[in-house]
Design a protein around this motif. Structure first.
Motif, PDB file in Angstrom:
ATOM      1  N   ASP A  10       1.671   0.859   9.114  1.00  0.00           N
ATOM      2  CA  ASP A  10       2.985   1.440   9.326  1.00  0.00           C
ATOM      3  C   ASP A  10       2.815   2.776  10.027  1.00  0.00           C
ATOM      4  OD1 ASP A  10       5.453   2.787   9.052  1.00  0.00           O
ATOM      5  OD2 ASP A  10       5.916   1.688   7.232  1.00  0.00           O
ATOM      6  N   PRO A  11       3.435   2.981  11.190  1.00  0.00           N
ATOM      7  CA  PRO A  11       3.254   4.250  11.907  1.00  0.00           C
ATOM      8  C   PRO A  11       3.799   5.454  11.157  1.00  0.00           C
ATOM      9  CG  PRO A  11       5.007   2.948  12.912  1.00  0.00           C
ATOM     10  CD  PRO A  11       4.317   2.056  11.916  1.00  0.00           C
ATOM     11  N   LEU A  12       4.668   5.241  10.157  1.00  0.00           N
ATOM     12  CA  LEU A  12       5.223   6.362   9.404  1.00  0.00           C
ATOM     13  C   LEU A  12       4.325   6.778   8.251  1.00  0.00           C
ATOM     14  CD1 LEU A  12       8.994   5.416   9.180  1.00  0.00           C
ATOM     15  CD2 LEU A  12       7.969   7.181  10.596  1.00  0.00           C
ATOM     16  N   LEU A  13       3.336   5.944   7.897  1.00  0.00           N
ATOM     17  CA  LEU A  13       2.491   6.224   6.753  1.00  0.00           C
ATOM     18  C   LEU A  13       1.061   6.427   7.210  1.00  0.00           C
ATOM     19  CD1 LEU A  13       3.831   3.537   4.257  1.00  0.00           C
ATOM     20  CD2 LEU A  13       4.495   5.925   4.437  1.00  0.00           C
ATOM     21  N   PRO A  14       0.316   7.310   6.529  1.00  0.00           N
ATOM     22  CA  PRO A  14      -1.067   7.563   6.941  1.00  0.00           C
ATOM     23  C   PRO A  14      -1.980   6.396   6.599  1.00  0.00           C
ATOM     24  CG  PRO A  14      -0.600   8.700   4.909  1.00  0.00           C
ATOM     25  CD  PRO A  14       0.694   8.095   5.354  1.00  0.00           C
ATOM     26  N   GLU A  15      -2.880   6.061   7.496  1.00  0.00           N
ATOM     27  CA  GLU A  15      -3.901   5.086   7.176  1.00  0.00           C
ATOM     28  C   GLU A  15      -4.947   5.742   6.284  1.00  0.00           C
ATOM     29  OE1 GLU A  15      -5.325   2.465  10.383  1.00  0.00           O
ATOM     30  OE2 GLU A  15      -4.097   3.724  11.665  1.00  0.00           O
ATOM     31  N   GLN A  16      -5.696   4.921   5.559  1.00  0.00           N
ATOM     32  CA  GLN A  16      -6.738   5.454   4.688  1.00  0.00           C
ATOM     33  C   GLN A  16      -7.706   6.307   5.507  1.00  0.00           C
ATOM     34  OE1 GLN A  16      -8.950   2.478   2.616  1.00  0.00           O
ATOM     35  NE2 GLN A  16      -9.892   3.925   1.214  1.00  0.00           N
ATOM     36  N   GLY A  17      -7.993   7.489   4.982  1.00  0.00           N
ATOM     37  CA  GLY A  17      -8.910   8.379   5.675  1.00  0.00           C
ATOM     38  C   GLY A  17      -8.242   9.269   6.702  1.00  0.00           C
ATOM     39  N   ARG A  18      -6.912   9.155   6.864  1.00  0.00           N
ATOM     40  CA  ARG A  18      -6.218   9.970   7.866  1.00  0.00           C
ATOM     41  C   ARG A  18      -5.172  10.869   7.208  1.00  0.00           C
ATOM     42  NH1 ARG A  18      -3.742   5.989  12.076  1.00  0.00           N
ATOM     43  NH2 ARG A  18      -3.055   7.956  12.966  1.00  0.00           N
ATOM     44  N   GLU A  19      -5.442  11.293   5.964  1.00  0.00           N
ATOM     45  CA  GLU A  19      -4.474  12.093   5.229  1.00  0.00           C
ATOM     46  C   GLU A  19      -4.149  13.403   5.929  1.00  0.00           C
ATOM     47  OE1 GLU A  19      -7.251  10.884   3.978  1.00  0.00           O
ATOM     48  OE2 GLU A  19      -6.792   9.590   2.276  1.00  0.00           O
ATOM     49  N   ALA A  20      -5.117  13.938   6.672  1.00  0.00           N
ATOM     50  CA  ALA A  20      -4.912  15.238   7.309  1.00  0.00           C
ATOM     51  C   ALA A  20      -3.769  15.209   8.317  1.00  0.00           C
ATOM     52  CB  ALA A  20      -6.205  15.695   7.994  1.00  0.00           C
ATOM     53  N   GLU A  21      -3.411  14.015   8.822  1.00  0.00           N
ATOM     54  CA  GLU A  21      -2.338  13.944   9.808  1.00  0.00           C
ATOM     55  C   GLU A  21      -0.997  14.392   9.220  1.00  0.00           C
ATOM     56  OE1 GLU A  21      -2.102  10.200  11.723  1.00  0.00           O
ATOM     57  OE2 GLU A  21      -4.131  10.322  12.541  1.00  0.00           O
ATOM     58  N   LEU A  22      -0.839  14.294   7.908  1.00  0.00           N
ATOM     59  CA  LEU A  22       0.408  14.718   7.291  1.00  0.00           C
ATOM     60  C   LEU A  22       0.650  16.202   7.473  1.00  0.00           C
ATOM     61  CD1 LEU A  22       0.312  12.702   3.959  1.00  0.00           C
ATOM     62  CD2 LEU A  22       1.968  12.437   5.802  1.00  0.00           C
ATOM     63  N   SER A  23      -0.408  16.990   7.575  1.00  0.00           N
ATOM     64  CA  SER A  23      -0.246  18.432   7.744  1.00  0.00           C
ATOM     65  C   SER A  23      -0.260  18.843   9.208  1.00  0.00           C
ATOM     66  CB  SER A  23      -1.359  19.174   6.984  1.00  0.00           C
ATOM     67  OG  SER A  23      -2.626  18.786   7.476  1.00  0.00           O
ATOM     68  N   GLY A  24      -0.305  17.869  10.108  1.00  0.00           N
ATOM     69  CA  GLY A  24      -0.379  18.184  11.528  1.00  0.00           C
ATOM     70  C   GLY A  24       0.953  18.126  12.233  1.00  0.00           C
ATOM     71  N   ILE A  25       2.070  18.071  11.475  1.00  0.00           N
ATOM     72  CA  ILE A  25       3.383  18.014  12.094  1.00  0.00           C
ATOM     73  C   ILE A  25       4.136  19.300  11.789  1.00  0.00           C
ATOM     74  CG2 ILE A  25       3.454  15.510  11.954  1.00  0.00           C
ATOM     75  CD1 ILE A  25       5.259  15.731   9.564  1.00  0.00           C
ATOM     76  N   ASP A  26       5.209  19.555  12.539  1.00  0.00           N
ATOM     77  CA  ASP A  26       5.968  20.779  12.311  1.00  0.00           C
ATOM     78  C   ASP A  26       7.095  20.503  11.310  1.00  0.00           C
ATOM     79  OD1 ASP A  26       8.223  19.700  13.645  1.00  0.00           O
ATOM     80  OD2 ASP A  26       7.538  20.471  15.565  1.00  0.00           O
ATOM     81  N   PRO A  27       7.742  21.550  10.797  1.00  0.00           N
ATOM     82  CA  PRO A  27       8.772  21.342   9.766  1.00  0.00           C
ATOM     83  C   PRO A  27       9.915  20.431  10.189  1.00  0.00           C
ATOM     84  CG  PRO A  27       8.061  23.627   9.759  1.00  0.00           C
ATOM     85  CD  PRO A  27       7.398  22.982  10.945  1.00  0.00           C
ATOM     86  N   GLU A  29       9.815  17.875  12.226  1.00  0.00           N
ATOM     87  CA  GLU A  29       9.313  16.516  12.165  1.00  0.00           C
ATOM     88  C   GLU A  29       9.112  16.084  10.716  1.00  0.00           C
ATOM     89  OE1 GLU A  29       7.815  12.767  13.467  1.00  0.00           O
ATOM     90  OE2 GLU A  29       9.125  14.300  14.309  1.00  0.00           O
ATOM     91  N   ALA A  30       8.721  17.009   9.852  1.00  0.00           N
ATOM     92  CA  ALA A  30       8.544  16.694   8.431  1.00  0.00           C
ATOM     93  C   ALA A  30       9.874  16.287   7.800  1.00  0.00           C
ATOM     94  CB  ALA A  30       7.951  17.895   7.706  1.00  0.00           C
ATOM     95  N   VAL A  31      10.938  17.002   8.114  1.00  0.00           N
ATOM     96  CA  VAL A  31      12.263  16.650   7.604  1.00  0.00           C
ATOM     97  C   VAL A  31      12.667  15.267   8.099  1.00  0.00           C
ATOM     98  CG1 VAL A  31      14.720  17.228   7.737  1.00  0.00           C
ATOM     99  CG2 VAL A  31      13.036  19.024   7.284  1.00  0.00           C
ATOM    100  N   ARG A  32      12.423  14.991   9.370  1.00  0.00           N
ATOM    101  CA  ARG A  32      12.758  13.678   9.922  1.00  0.00           C
ATOM    102  C   ARG A  32      11.994  12.583   9.199  1.00  0.00           C
ATOM    103  NH1 ARG A  32      11.254   9.549  12.564  1.00  0.00           N
ATOM    104  NH2 ARG A  32       9.094  10.270  12.557  1.00  0.00           N
TER     105      ARG A  32
END
Length: 248
Positions: A10-27, A29-32
């Motif tokens: 799912d492009p909206l959810l992190p793949e295993q081992g890619r948790e850091a991508e959650l902190s790579g977006i701006d506020p 985009e986070a709200v969206r």
């Protein structure tokens, strides 16, 4: 029995081992992302759900936070306890860097990457997650507990120390509740876990109903205001920070 939800990538959810991508977006985009994922929260438990254990999650930050970037060292802990006895049966920790700005309603983007690392290090898979934060009791109905539940597919409960919304004080006895209301909607409850002690704020995270969530929280809070899962996870985080010679 452990219940899991298997989904295709799912492009909206992190793949295993890619948790850091959650902190790579701006506020913004986070709200969206929160708004996009909120409809996926399930407010009922899986058929036959009867967990034997619960896994508490908490984080601790080092002092000296950079107020411009919000960047600092964070330690996450996942501690599993036996629901029948309250005994600790497993634990794991992880150290990370919280790079996402400190912003109300978006704490998951600071904490979730390191929390997922800690969860992934547990020897036994969790059955029920208990987050130190809100679930659907959130302006976009997608707080930390809901984010954890949707990302992992696991039942999750939000147990917060402070409310997002309004409530009337529940009765003075252990187990008393009163509705927690946000934007005219009941999003959780104020739950008295100890007689005469201020309540905690319980909400559905994912794959559980509110009555069951309260029952599990009460089972985990026999002696103190907070669930034992939260207390043990908090203690483990601080032990790791001290081991790193960083003051929590």
């Amino acid at each position: 029995m452990v219940h899991r939800t298997r989904r295709p990538r799912d492009p909206l959810l992190p793949e295993q081992g890619r948790e850091a991508e959650l902190s790579g977006i701006d506020p913004r985009e986070a709200v969206r992302l929160q708004r996009a994922l909120a409809p996926r929260v399930e407010r009922v438990a899986p058929a036959g759900f009867a967990p034997r254990t619960a896994t508490g999650l908490d984080v601790a930050y080092a002092t000296g936070t950079d107020t411009d970037t919000g960047s600092n060292t964070v330690v996450a802990a996942a501690v599993t306890v036996d629901l029948a006895t309250g005994a600790e049966v497993g634990a794991a920790t992880a150290v990370g860097e919280a790079t996402f700005p400190y912003q109300t309603g978006l704490f998951a983007f600071r904490e979730l990457p390191t929390l997922l690392l800690a969860l992934g290090r547990l020897a036994e898979p969790p059955e029920l997650l208990v987050a130190d934060g809100h679930g659907v009791a959130h302006p976009r109905r997608f707080g930390l507990a809901s984010h954890l539940g949707v990302v992992t597919g696991l039942p999750a409960i939000g147990v917060a120390k402070t409310p997002l919304g309004r409530f009337d004080p529940p009765g003075p006895g252990r187990g008393a509740t009163s509705p927690l209301v946000l934007d005219g909607e009941e999003v959780g409850v104020a739950l008295r876990t100890r007689a005469g002690v201020k309540p905690v704020f319980v909400s559905v995270g994912h794959r559980i109903d509110l009555a069951s969530a309260c029952r599990y929280v009460l089972a985990l809070a026999n002696c103190f205001r907070l669930p034992e899962t939260t207390r043990l996870a908090d203690r483990r985080c601080r032990e790791v920070l001290r081991g790193l010679e960083i003051e929590p």
